[in-house]
Design an enzyme around this catalytic site. Sequence first.
Site, short mmCIF file in Angstrom:
data_model
loop_
_atom_site.label_atom_id
_atom_site.label_comp_id
_atom_site.label_asym_id
_atom_site.label_seq_id
_atom_site.Cartn_x
_atom_site.Cartn_y
_atom_site.Cartn_z
N HIS A 215 -8.20 1.53 -4.39
CA HIS A 215 -9.20 1.30 -3.35
C HIS A 215 -9.85 2.63 -2.98
O HIS A 215 -9.22 3.47 -2.35
CB HIS A 215 -8.48 0.66 -2.15
CG HIS A 215 -9.37 0.37 -0.99
ND1 HIS A 215 -8.88 -0.07 0.22
CD2 HIS A 215 -10.72 0.44 -0.82
CE1 HIS A 215 -9.87 -0.26 1.08
NE2 HIS A 215 -11.00 0.06 0.46
N ASP B 62 -6.90 -6.41 3.67
CA ASP B 62 -6.31 -5.08 3.79
C ASP B 62 -6.32 -4.62 5.24
O ASP B 62 -7.38 -4.35 5.80
CB ASP B 62 -7.09 -4.09 2.91
CG ASP B 62 -6.46 -2.71 2.85
OD1 ASP B 62 -5.45 -2.48 3.54
OD2 ASP B 62 -6.98 -1.87 2.10
N MET C 62 -11.73 -5.75 4.83
CA MET C 62 -10.99 -4.85 5.71
C MET C 62 -10.73 -5.55 7.05
O MET C 62 -11.67 -5.92 7.75
CB MET C 62 -11.77 -3.56 5.93
CG MET C 62 -11.96 -2.70 4.68
SD MET C 62 -10.41 -2.23 3.89
CE MET C 62 -9.59 -1.32 5.22
N HIS D 140 -1.02 -1.03 -4.45
CA HIS D 140 -2.32 -0.76 -3.83
C HIS D 140 -2.41 0.73 -3.50
O HIS D 140 -1.57 1.26 -2.77
CB HIS D 140 -2.49 -1.59 -2.56
CG HIS D 140 -3.85 -1.51 -1.95
ND1 HIS D 140 -4.93 -2.24 -2.43
CD2 HIS D 140 -4.32 -0.77 -0.92
CE1 HIS D 140 -6.00 -1.96 -1.70
NE2 HIS D 140 -5.66 -1.06 -0.78
N ASP E 68 -4.62 3.66 -1.87
CA ASP E 68 -5.74 3.99 -0.98
C ASP E 68 -6.17 5.44 -1.18
O ASP E 68 -5.40 6.37 -0.88
CB ASP E 68 -5.34 3.77 0.47
CG ASP E 68 -5.26 2.30 0.83
OD1 ASP E 68 -6.25 1.59 0.58
OD2 ASP E 68 -4.21 1.86 1.34
N SER F 289 0.82 -1.21 0.00
CA SER F 289 0.00 0.00 0.00
C SER F 289 0.86 1.26 0.00
O SER F 289 1.62 1.51 0.94
CB SER F 289 -0.91 0.01 1.22
OG SER F 289 -1.60 1.25 1.31
N MET G 233 -11.95 4.68 -0.87
CA MET G 233 -12.61 4.86 0.43
C MET G 233 -13.25 6.24 0.43
O MET G 233 -12.84 7.14 1.18
CB MET G 233 -11.60 4.69 1.56
CG MET G 233 -11.15 3.26 1.74
SD MET G 233 -9.97 3.05 3.09
CE MET G 233 -8.45 3.11 2.16
N MET H 139 -8.67 8.35 0.03
CA MET H 139 -9.51 8.72 1.18
C MET H 139 -9.99 10.16 1.04
O MET H 139 -9.20 11.04 0.67
CB MET H 139 -8.71 8.57 2.48
CG MET H 139 -8.15 7.19 2.71
SD MET H 139 -7.20 7.13 4.25
CE MET H 139 -6.60 5.45 4.20
#
Length: 223
Positions: free
Chosen positions: A67, A176, A138, A34, A36, A9, A69, A38
Amino acid sequence: MKNTIIAPSILASDFANLESESNMLNRSEADWFHIDIMDGRFVPNISFGIPVTAAINKHAQKPLDVHLMIVEPEKYLEDFKNAGAETLTVHYEACTHLHRTIGQIKELGCKAGVALNPHTPVSVLEDVIQDIDLVCVMSVNPGFGGQKFIENTYDKIEKLASLIKKSNSNALIEIDGGVNLDNAPKLIKAGADVLVAGSFVFNSKNPEDTIKNLKSINNSLVS
């Protein structure tokens, strides 16, 4: 024995040196990047967005596993696809019309992933599991790196693996949060296909060796 996918990540990397961090992952035995994303709304943190994803993609020689979020992810799918995403994962909890959103991802030519928060049971995916390429379980509460692994995850993986088999789905199971060399063997035995590791990789003395050790776990499980 299956080949476990290792997806470090970027959230835990040195943001001031994303090019060198990307080159390290290119050299390593990692399979995916990966990413992330947010927004400070769906999760209580803000990471980075489309421009940084595109910047990473310029240097990445491996697939981007993005990913999201974020709330209303359907508004940004095409932008992230254009920024280099190969897999786009949205949260079940953020999608009012999940089936439609999965379809949108597929229409863009990306693999469709659905993430489940720790409190969300795998049963909510029964009606869409055949349409999904990846389920991201998660194993910490989303929003921050470096959290403690939630032990109930093993049971959840087994339930998800059973649902996938029963539905003749080809979905991969991604874990994850809090992944390390201690719990990775048990995660793989439970049915995990993809391991996301952030702090454990980037905070280690030698990230390439750490990735190699994670990647070699399959061999040690062969009886």
